[in-house]
Structures are given as C-alpha cells and as structure tokens.
Design an enzyme around this catalytic site. Structure first.
Site, mmCIF file in Angstrom:
data_model
loop_
_atom_site.group_PDB
_atom_site.id
_atom_site.type_symbol
_atom_site.label_atom_id
_atom_site.label_comp_id
_atom_site.label_asym_id
_atom_site.label_seq_id
_atom_site.Cartn_x
_atom_site.Cartn_y
_atom_site.Cartn_z
ATOM 1 N N HIS A 81 0.823 -1.290 0.166
ATOM 2 C CA HIS A 81 -0.171 0.035 0.133
ATOM 3 C C HIS A 81 0.867 1.126 -0.083
ATOM 4 O O HIS A 81 1.806 1.246 0.708
ATOM 5 C CB HIS A 81 -0.822 0.000 1.401
ATOM 6 C CG HIS A 81 -2.225 1.006 1.145
ATOM 7 N ND1 HIS A 81 -1.836 2.320 1.433
ATOM 8 C CD2 HIS A 81 -3.396 0.655 0.735
ATOM 9 C CE1 HIS A 81 -3.117 2.883 1.111
ATOM 10 N NE2 HIS A 81 -3.954 1.950 0.795
ATOM 11 N N ASP A 110 -7.773 -5.625 0.276
ATOM 12 C CA ASP A 110 -8.527 -6.359 -0.903
ATOM 13 C C ASP A 110 -7.777 -7.901 -0.617
ATOM 14 O O ASP A 110 -8.461 -8.786 -1.772
ATOM 15 C CB ASP A 110 -7.928 -5.697 -2.308
ATOM 16 C CG ASP A 110 -8.456 -4.340 -2.386
ATOM 17 O OD1 ASP A 110 -9.661 -4.240 -2.235
ATOM 18 O OD2 ASP A 110 -7.831 -3.589 -3.085
HETATM 19 N N1 CMC Z 1 4.246 -7.500 -4.937
HETATM 20 C C1 CMC Z 1 5.341 -7.343 -5.162
HETATM 21 N N2 CMC Z 1 6.162 -6.251 -4.838
HETATM 22 C C2 CMC Z 1 5.437 -5.112 -4.665
HETATM 23 C C3 CMC Z 1 4.233 -4.992 -4.161
HETATM 24 C C4 CMC Z 1 3.462 -6.244 -4.536
HETATM 25 N N3 CMC Z 1 2.147 -6.231 -4.363
HETATM 26 N N4 CMC Z 1 3.934 -3.904 -3.893
HETATM 27 C C5 CMC Z 1 5.081 -3.020 -3.759
HETATM 28 N N5 CMC Z 1 5.971 -4.015 -4.234
HETATM 29 C C6 CMC Z 1 7.316 -3.400 -4.095
HETATM 30 C C7 CMC Z 1 7.578 -2.814 -5.623
HETATM 31 O O1 CMC Z 1 8.033 -3.508 -6.657
HETATM 32 C C8 CMC Z 1 8.865 -1.873 -5.022
HETATM 33 O O2 CMC Z 1 10.066 -2.667 -4.907
HETATM 34 P P1 CMC Z 1 11.460 -1.929 -5.250
HETATM 35 O O3 CMC Z 1 11.460 -0.892 -4.138
HETATM 36 O O4 CMC Z 1 12.611 -3.020 -5.240
HETATM 37 O O5 CMC Z 1 11.342 -1.167 -6.569
HETATM 38 C C9 CMC Z 1 8.399 -1.582 -3.614
HETATM 39 O O6 CMC Z 1 7.597 -2.723 -3.189
HETATM 40 C C10 CMC Z 1 7.788 -0.292 -3.463
HETATM 41 O O7 CMC Z 1 6.574 -0.401 -4.200
HETATM 42 P P2 CMC Z 1 5.958 0.874 -5.337
HETATM 43 O O8 CMC Z 1 5.330 0.462 -6.451
HETATM 44 O O9 CMC Z 1 6.876 1.977 -5.110
HETATM 45 O O10 CMC Z 1 4.692 1.138 -4.160
HETATM 46 P P3 CMC Z 1 3.582 2.193 -4.689
HETATM 47 O O11 CMC Z 1 3.163 3.028 -3.188
HETATM 48 O O12 CMC Z 1 3.873 3.093 -5.762
HETATM 49 O O13 CMC Z 1 2.231 1.091 -4.738
HETATM 50 C C11 CMC Z 1 0.409 -0.282 -4.569
HETATM 51 C C12 CMC Z 1 1.298 0.581 -3.856
HETATM 52 C C13 CMC Z 1 -0.811 -0.562 -3.725
HETATM 53 C C14 CMC Z 1 0.000 0.321 -6.145
HETATM 54 C C15 CMC Z 1 1.396 -1.690 -4.712
HETATM 55 O O14 CMC Z 1 1.904 -2.012 -3.660
HETATM 56 C C16 CMC Z 1 0.642 -2.855 -5.477
HETATM 57 O O15 CMC Z 1 0.560 -2.744 -6.853
HETATM 58 N N6 CMC Z 1 -0.009 -3.670 -4.938
HETATM 59 C C17 CMC Z 1 -0.683 -4.714 -5.293
HETATM 60 C C18 CMC Z 1 -2.161 -3.984 -5.827
HETATM 61 C C19 CMC Z 1 -2.983 -3.528 -4.685
HETATM 62 O O16 CMC Z 1 -3.135 -4.688 -3.760
HETATM 63 N N7 CMC Z 1 -3.934 -2.555 -4.684
HETATM 64 C C20 CMC Z 1 -4.701 -2.219 -3.570
HETATM 65 C C21 CMC Z 1 -4.390 -1.267 -2.767
HETATM 66 S S1 CMC Z 1 -5.502 -0.917 -1.248
HETATM 67 C C22 CMC Z 1 -6.773 -0.561 -1.997
HETATM 68 C C23 CMC Z 1 -6.942 0.629 -2.514
HETATM 69 O O17 CMC Z 1 -6.426 1.661 -1.992
HETATM 70 O O18 CMC Z 1 -7.621 0.825 -3.577
#
Ligand code: CMC
Length: 435
Positions: A311, A369
């Site tokens: 998140h 989720d």
């Molecule tokens: N699986 C594997 N690696 C992950 C995941 C994941 N679900 N989420 C983040 N990471 C890694 C990412 O690759 C990055 O690694 P590195 O630092 O080595 O490059 C690190 O963790 C930070 O991730 P980020 O993409 O910079 O984080 P963000 O804040 O931009 O993204 C997120 C947040 C929710 C989009 C992401 O965690 C994700 O895609 N999760 C899966 C989708 C999900 O479950 N979304 C629902 C969110 S809660 C409901 C809502 O608010 O709608």
C-alpha cells in the site's frame, strides 16, 4: 477552513547563493507540511513529485491515516470502533457532517436516504442499451454519470440545498444502480428497492431476489456487507478521491465527479485489486505453488505482483484488512463453508510473505483487498461485482471530500504543472518534405 494552525515554523530552501523561507503548517495530527504555494512566484521553479509521494494536495478534516502505525480514523474515530459498533449509514452521516448523529438525527438521515433509493424509471431503458456482457464497472461509470441527465434539479453546485440533495441521492441510489448492473449482466429482472429494509439487506435483496420467490436477507450476511461498506467508506486523498476533487475543482456537477471517481477506482492498482487478488489466488491454485508465485513477485523482470499486498500509505498491517479477515471467517462460518481452498491459499500466502525478507524490508502487508474477494465470493457476488461494491461504499467518501472542497472559500481549480522534456520549439515541415 480554520483547523490548520498558522505557520509557526519555516523551512529554508537554498539554491546556489539564494535562500527562501517557506512557511511550515501543522495539522491536528500527522506530519507538518511545507507550504510551497508561492514557490514559483519567488523562485521560478516548480516542485517535482509524480505520484504525489510527498505532496499534500489539500487540507481536510475528514479522514486520517497513520500508515506506519496502521491507524485509520474517520473524523477522529478509529475504524475498528465504527465497524464493530455502528452501521454504514451512521458512518455516512459522520463523514458528511463531522459528528456522530443523535438518535433523532440518525432516524432522519436514514429516512432521507431511504426516500431516494429508486432511480428514474427511464434509467432502466438506458440500461438496456448496454451489451449483456458489459463489465458492471463500465455500466456504473456510465449510469452514475447519466444521473446528471436525470436529476437536473440537483446539479447547481452553488446551491447548498441542491448539493445536499445530490449527496443523499447518490448514497441512496448507488446500491440500486449496482444491483441493476448485476441483474442486467445475468439477464434477470431489476428488483425495486424495499424501503422498510436496512441499507445492506435492501442491497442484498436487490441483487439476489427474483420476483417468483420470497427472499429474506440473512442478517449475519447483511451485517457483513454493512461492515464491508463501512471499511471502504473513505480513505483520504487516494487516486479516486483525488480524481473526484480534481474533477469537482472545475465546477463540474457532483454526478459527473463521482462517475470520474468510479472510472479511476476501476484500475487494478486501486479498487480493482480485490478482483485481481481473487483471480491470483485461483491462478495459484494450490498451496504447494505458492513459492513459485512469491518468486515471481520478487522478480523485477516479471510484471507479476502479489495482489492485495502493499500500500502506498500503510507500511504496517492495513487495519481494514484485519477486520476484513475476521468478517471473512464469520461469513464462511455462517454459510457453513468449512473448507475454502482459496482461503487456505490466502492464509498460507500471507504467512510466507510476512516472513520473507523481500516483503519485510519493503513493509508490504496484506491490504483490505486481500480477504475481501474471498468474502464477497462467498456472499454470492461474481468477481466482476467486487469493485462495484467498493464504489457503492466509497461514494460517501467521495461526496464528503467533494463537499468539503466546494464549501472551502479558498477553493480554486486544480492545475498541476510539469517538468517538460519534449522537443524544443521547431518549425512546421510540410508533409511532402518530411522524411
Ligand atoms: N508485490 C510485489 N512487490 C511489490 C508489491 C506487490 N504487491 N507492492 C509493492 N512492491 C514492491 C515494488 O516492486 C517496489 O520494490 P522496489 O523498491 O524493489 O522497486 C516496492 O515494493 C515499493 O513499491 P511501489 O510500487 O513503489 O509502491 P507504490 O506505493 O507505488 O504502490 C501499490 C502501492 C498498492 C500500487 C502496490 O503495492 C501494488 O501494486 N499492490 C498490489 C495491488 C493492490 O493490492 N492494490 C490495492 C491497494 S489497497 C486498496 C485501494 O486503496 O484501492
């Protein structure tokens, strides 16, 4: 707004030999913010923060999240207490008006919402223009946007009375539209709302009853839906809420703004994650294949991510995920589902991921989720409806945030700037001379 304290501190920005003092503002809780509103005028520079990782886009008094501690407060009240003790319409009142209602205020609010549950009869013909296999989120984007064509008398945003009616209308009609979107895709007749039922039972009945049979909503399942709505009601300045605020900042009518929010919510990184999480659990298929998927999630060359994990704000267990997990067990228990292979996979996946260095280092925990898909599936909803339920619940948050923005006398159109890296000025080349 007056909750924000006057700048008591300042930050100094130094570039080369020049320095500027920038005011630092403090909220009631949470990090201070550096006010950069005059930065461009003073320095000729913009700040750069794609994804808004370090940028507060507005001042708000509605929802507070401490992502490190795993805390979520609506108007100061912990989500756990509201989900346990209150009902969804009470939360709606709280989010919209800032205080928990008295018994009389609650009865009046419930009555006002209940009186607006029907949609214009012409809407049903509008629905019949969609393909039967349309994704219900596509139908929601269109039908909620279309409300502005049906309810002209509540689109003048400068009139507080019209704003109020539009707000109540949307909270009341979203379950009706969501149920219609579902019924349409499965080829069953639309079910009219029944106003002597509570919000959640009414929704279940509109989704699952058929005219030829008597239907009585199971109170345990209705309570679960009500709690799921409460958990999703607001989440401060997430992508869809920011979309609603940005759309609203131009003066667009509230129905159009909420339709924009629904469109944004649809994406798999946001509201679409519950659908994606359940699909992922199905794809994993069995507990012994979990290590393979964990490996893929960690591989930077593989686009696969563990859906329902991680998140932007929570760097701790999402407090909503804990309540959702409990609700999931309650629903499965009530339905007598002793063995759900997907739940077994989810529990084991969570256990393994929470011990894995990759997830631990990045503070990736299950989000809301992760367990909501299993719960909603057990309740009888197809995966395509999961994000629709999220939209039903989030409507009040979007409206509350939109209303707060419109009522702020300092409100201006949102207009981010950019770091331009395209071509510099050049002359037009006639087509015959282009290579
Ligand atoms: N699986 C594997 N690696 C992950 C995941 C994941 N679900 N989420 C983040 N990471 C890694 C990412 O690759 C990055 O690694 P590195 O630092 O080595 O490059 C690190 O963790 C930070 O991730 P980020 O993409 O910079 O984080 P963000 O804040 O931009 O993204 C997120 C947040 C929710 C989009 C992401 O965690 C994700 O895609 N999760 C899966 C989708 C999900 O479950 N979304 C629902 C969110 S809660 C409901 C809502 O608010 O709608």
């Amino acid at each position: 707004m007056d909750a924000i304290s006057k700048a008591s501190k300042s930050a100094t920005l130094t570039i080369g030999n020049e320095s500027w003092d920038l005011p630092v503002m403090a909220g009631t809780i949470g990090p201070d913010v550096i006010d950069i509103g005059k930065l461009y005028g003073q320095t000729g520079m913009f700040t750069y923060d794609p994804g808004f990782t370090s940028t507060a886009s507005c001042e708000s008094q509605i929802t507070y999240i401490d992502g490190d501690a795993g805390v979520l407060l609506y108007r100061g009240y912990p989500i756990e207490q509201l989900a346990e003790n209150g009902d969804f319409l009470e939360t709606c009142y709280l989010l919209l008006y800032g205080e928990l209602p008295t018994a009389a205020q609650k009865a009046d609010f419930d009555f006002r919402v209940t009186r607006h549950t029907m949609v214009h009869e012409q809407m049903s013909r509008f629905f019949h223009g969609f393909r039967r296999d349309a994704h219900p989120m596509a139908v929601m984007v269109a039908s909620v946007g279309a409300l502005s064509a049906f309810y002209h008398d509540s689109t003048d945003i400068s009139d507080p009375q019209q704003r109020m009616i539009a707000s109540i209308r949307m909270i009341a009609k979203m379950p009706t539209l969501a149920a219609m979107a579902y019924k349409y895709t499965i080829g069953q007749p639309f079910v009219y709302p029944q106003n002597d039922l509570d919000y959640a039972s009414n929704f279940l009945r509109m989704c699952f009853s058929v005219p030829c049979e008597t239907y009585k909503a199971n109170p345990v399942l209705a309570r679960a839906i009500d709690r799921i709505f409460t958990l999703h009601a607001d989440h401060e300045q997430n992508a869809s809420t920011s979309t609603v605020r940005l759309a609203g900042s131009s003066g667009a009518n509230p129905f159009a703004c909420i339709a924009a929010g629904i469109a944004c919510l649809w994406g798999p990184a946001h509201g679409g994650a519950n659908e994606a999480a359940l699909k992922m659990l199905g794809e994993i298929g069995s507990v012994d294949r979990i290590p393979e998927f964990i490996k893929r999630a960690k591989d930077k060359n593989d686009p696969f991510r563990l859906m329902g994990f991680g998140h932007r704000v929570y760097k701790n267990y999402d407090p909503r995920a804990k309540i959702m997990q409990k609700t999931c067990h309650e629903v499965l228990g009530e339905l007598g589902i002793k063995d759900d292979p997907l739940l077994d996979i989810a529990v084991e996946l969570e256990r393994i991921a929470l011990q894995d260095e990759y997830f631990v280092d990045r503070k990736l925990y299950p989000n809301i989720d992760f367990y909501s898909g299993i719960t909603l599936r057990a309740l009888g909803f197809p995966t395509s409806m999961f994000t629709v339920l999220f939209a039903v619940a989030r409507t009040v948050g979007w409206i509350g945030q939109w209303k707060e923005m419109i009522e702020d006398p300092g409100q201006r159109i949102g207009r981010p700037r950019q770091l331009y890296t395209g071509a510099t000025e050049r002359d037009y080349v006639p087509i015959a001379r282009r290579k």
